[in-house]
Design a protein around this motif. Structure first.
Motif: not given
Length: 504
Positions: A389-394, A427-428
């Protein structure tokens, strides 16, 4: 000096007389306060219903002093009574009552009497006329391109069973009414006729769709029916909605059910305010135009589900849902979030596998997102894997604040071969859980090392997993990361691969 003291004493006596006189006048001008009588108001005052059906109304109660009791009667019979603790001046009362069969052919008045501590009262009356239940639906034979179907329309208000020796066709929105059970035999196929077709199980209705891995129950597009185009697509019909009555509700059983090509007007499988007595297990949503699964409110627990190749979110939960989830698969979501939590939901999830298009199609790079927890939602996630995926967790829109309080957790999990953050995908807002970040807390025991996953989602790891059983009594006590072990592929025989073939 003596004159001065006498003068002060005179003034003091004069003031006392004046104030005493004022107090006496005040008592005469301002009598003791009067308190208004309590008020009770019903959401409905009358209805025509059938014997065995439910009266479902609410009462709003307001009082200027504390309440003592609410008494509900019919004739000389007491149906319900609430004794208040004397501290409450307002209340909302929900009245749910099944009409006795011996009321048939009569009109009955149900009286609501509210009393406050000054013995002041107010009443309200609900009048119900009880008649024979008239069918509000039809199931009729229709022949299309030489094939016979049982076409269903209207509100199913008698108990019905759909048998596996017939093919069924939903014509528009078909509802299951209150106090009614729709039973569907294993191996039964139901077609959505067009984009307006939908099965809606209403509050206090029930569905028993209890299939098996060998004979799943299938809801699908009419384009897959005999003699039709054979070219089904996302959003050919609408889907299924179950409306429960809140926590502890039992809306029935959905088990070994495949729901295909839905999502034309809403989420393909919508679970609204359903309680934890309802069984939802072994369900696949395949090629949905809208969200595949949508869970709003309630506390239903859900396991063994799979969302495949859907054009919006795979699984979305909203509106303070506080059930639990285990063994969830979302594969090949390309433009949205695989799993999205919103609106103050609060859940625990374990054994989730998310594989994006970057994993399932070698010609494409990572796309879509894994977990997105937002709008003050909370999710404690364990034993899960996100890849491709793009981001895994946000975490966002207020939810990021709960990552430092222990209310949002991503632990004993893996994230690899994604697009963001050198392939980790974090994600940050999730730095606390990212093994490559300076803010990482190693007690979360996460990994960015890949492990073998085949056939889109089959494969698990025990490198950094934990036992799921201690999370709550709902969870099966497995100890691995991922949803589908190679030696226990629970999707075989009843689900579809991304290419549309049945998994064998």
């Amino acid at each position: 000096m003596r004159k001065h003291i006498l003068y002060k004493a005179y003034i003091l006596i004069l003031c006392t007389v004046v104030f005493t006189s004022c107090d006496r006048n005040d008592d005469e001008n301002f009598p003791p306060p009067e308190y208004n009588s309590p008020e009770i108001e019903l959401t409905d005052n009358s209805a025509e219903l059938g014997a065995g059906q439910l009266i479902n109304i609410s009462a709003s109660i307001n009082a200027s002093v504390a309440l003592t009791s609410l008494r509900v009667t019919e004739g000389n019979s007491v149906i319900d009574q609430i004794n208040y603790d004397g501290a409450r001046g307002t209340d909302t009362y929900s009245f749910l009552f099944q009409i006795p069969t011996d009321w048939l052919g009569t009109t009955r008045d149900i009286n609501f009497l509210i009393t406050d501590r000054l013995n002041q009262t107010d009443t309200a009356t609900f009048s119900v006329t009880v008649s024979e239940i008239i069918p509000q639906y039809t199931i009729e034979d229709v022949t299309i391109e030489g094939q016979t179907y049982k076409e269903i329309n209207g509100i199913i208000n008698f108990n019905e069973t759909l048998t596996n020796d017939n093919l069924y066709l939903l014509d528009g929105e078909v509802s299951v009414g209150q106090s009614t059970t729709l039973t569907i035999e294993p191996g039964t196929t139901i077609y959505g006729k067009d984009a307006s077709s939908r099965l809606d199980v209403r509050e206090f209705g029930m569905i028993v769709a209890d299939g098996t891995a060998e004979d799943p129950i299938v809801f699908t597009s009419f384009n897959t029916a005999p003699g039709q185009s054979g070219n089904p697509a996302h959003g050919d019909w609408s889907g299924i909605q179950i409306n429960g009555s809140g926590q502890g509700d039992n809306s029935g059983v959905i088990k070994y059910v495949r729901i295909e090509y839905g999502g034309s007007n809403d989420d393909t499988f919508q679970i609204q305010n359903v309680g934890d007595q309802t069984v939802i297990e072994y369900v696949q949503v395949f090629k949905s135009l809208d969200n595949a699964f949508r869970v709003n409110e309630g506390n239903v627990n859900i396991r063994y589900i799979i969302a495949t190749d859907c054009e919006d979110a795979g699984i979305r939960f909203d509106d303070m849902w506080n059930g639990h989830g285990q063994f969830w698969v979302v594969n090949s979501i390309s433009t949205s979030n695989a799993i999205e939590g919103r609106d103050e939901s609060n859940t625990i999830l374990s054994n989730i596998t998310i594989t994006g298009v970057g994993f399932n199609d070698s010609s494409q790079g990572p796309a879509g997102n894994g977990f997105r927890i937002r709008n003050n939602a909370k999710a404690r996630i364990y034993n899960s894997v996100v890849t491709g995926v793009d981001r895994s967790i946000r975490f966002s829109d207020g939810s990021e604040a709960f990552t430092t309080t222990g209310e949002n957790i991503f632990s004993n999990s893996a994230s690899f071969s994604n697009d963001e953050d050198s392939g980790t995908g974090f994600h940050s807002s999730a730095d606390l859980f990212n093994p490559t970040d300076g803010d990482y807390d190693p007690t979360f025991n996460n990994s960015i090392a890949s492990f073998q996953i085949e056939n889109s989602y089959v494969g698990t790891s025990t490198v950094n997993s934990r036992e799921a059983g201690p999370l709550s009594s709902f969870f099966e006590n497995v100890n691995y990361i991922g949803a589908v072990p190679a030696d226990n592929d629970w999707t075989l025989g009843w689900t579809r691969n991304i290419d549309g073939n049945i998994r064998e």
